[in-house]
Design an enzyme around this catalytic site. Sequence first.
Site, mmCIF file in Angstrom:
data_model
loop_
_atom_site.group_PDB
_atom_site.id
_atom_site.type_symbol
_atom_site.label_atom_id
_atom_site.label_comp_id
_atom_site.label_asym_id
_atom_site.label_seq_id
_atom_site.Cartn_x
_atom_site.Cartn_y
_atom_site.Cartn_z
ATOM 1 N N ALA A 14 63.936 11.697 7.481
ATOM 2 C CA ALA A 14 62.712 11.132 8.065
ATOM 3 C C ALA A 14 62.968 10.727 9.505
ATOM 4 C CB ALA A 14 62.245 9.908 7.273
ATOM 5 N N GLY B 240 71.601 19.029 11.553
ATOM 6 C CA GLY B 240 72.952 19.179 12.078
ATOM 7 C C GLY B 240 73.913 18.561 11.083
ATOM 8 N N THR C 138 59.184 2.833 2.312
ATOM 9 C CA THR C 138 59.383 1.662 3.158
ATOM 10 C C THR C 138 58.326 0.597 2.911
ATOM 11 O OG1 THR C 138 59.275 0.912 5.483
ATOM 12 C CG2 THR C 138 58.108 2.929 4.935
ATOM 13 N N TYR D 196 54.665 4.902 11.499
ATOM 14 C CA TYR D 196 55.727 5.090 10.508
ATOM 15 C C TYR D 196 55.194 4.842 9.101
ATOM 16 C CZ TYR D 196 60.161 4.220 8.034
ATOM 17 O OH TYR D 196 61.201 4.246 7.155
ATOM 18 N N LYS E 201 54.738 7.605 5.919
ATOM 19 C CA LYS E 201 55.433 7.427 4.648
ATOM 20 C C LYS E 201 54.450 7.229 3.497
ATOM 21 C CE LYS E 201 59.251 7.595 4.237
ATOM 22 N NZ LYS E 201 60.104 8.807 4.032
#
Length: 316
Positions: free
Chosen positions: A79, A34, A121, A145, A149
């Site tokens: 992400a 968006g 990260t 997470y 990654k």
Amino acid sequence: MKTILVTGGSGWLGSAVVRRLLERGDRVVSADIGINPGLAALARSNDGLINEVADLGEWSQVMRLFDKHPIDAVVHTAAIVGVLQCADIPAKALRVNVEGMVNLLEAMRFHGVKRVIHVSTEETYGDFLSESITEDHVQKPTSIYGLTKLAAEHYGDVYSRDHGLECIHVRTCWVYGPNLPRPRMPQTYVDAALRGERLHHRSGGDLAVDQVYIEDTVTGLLLALDKEEHRFRAYNVATGEAPTLSQVAALVAAEVPGADLQIDAGPYSHGDRIPTARKGALDISRARAELGYEPAFPIGKGIALMVRISREARGN
């Protein structure tokens, strides 16, 4: 003038990258599921910005971006971010963080685009084995997470080896700043302080973790983007220091007289239900030496600026 694709360009970090690139004169294609109102307005006043709606999980949509625009390089910020968020929607996290990365790399391969700066990260490291760790620390994530990654990093490495791409991983750590879009400290501390609300956490104050202001993160990403040749595949971009959560709460309280913030000693859990990995500081020696990176916002300065901007936005 280069054309830089910023994935997740309407997100919190992505939009900061977009704005910095535009300020220095690059042409930017911002791709996201968006378009946020701020970037929509910016595109109307700046013809260097093109906003595109695209889902990285959809191969055809990713290919269309590269068919339509002459991309020179990519900054990949898109992400599902955060330990709690990925734990709650693990299938979507896999689709966005891993499948999205693969689709991006494939589109780059087909169109001859070589360089991508991948926002990674400290969660890929898992439990820190010392108070300060380098990029050579073992990567053994303890969260979904971190798993996604790390998988994305490995895909980038394989495509770099087998297809001549150059995937550079910038590992950040607890990025913060005004309008952080999820309920995580120090945003929760600042919000409570400015609302005049009492905030008391019965545990978590002992957690020491590197926390990097958003503008320093953007600086590190662009330094990696601009470096002509890289000797390394990954860089820690943070501050090199690890204040405790109780110390950060005290910094917020010092900026907001009368703030009632108390973070008791003890371990920290994400959302009071997922224990955090053991943390510490990220050693930024490599980024300093190779990229010329130097954080401009030590934690006290960053918190003071965050409080000031948040206070002005609230009108108090």
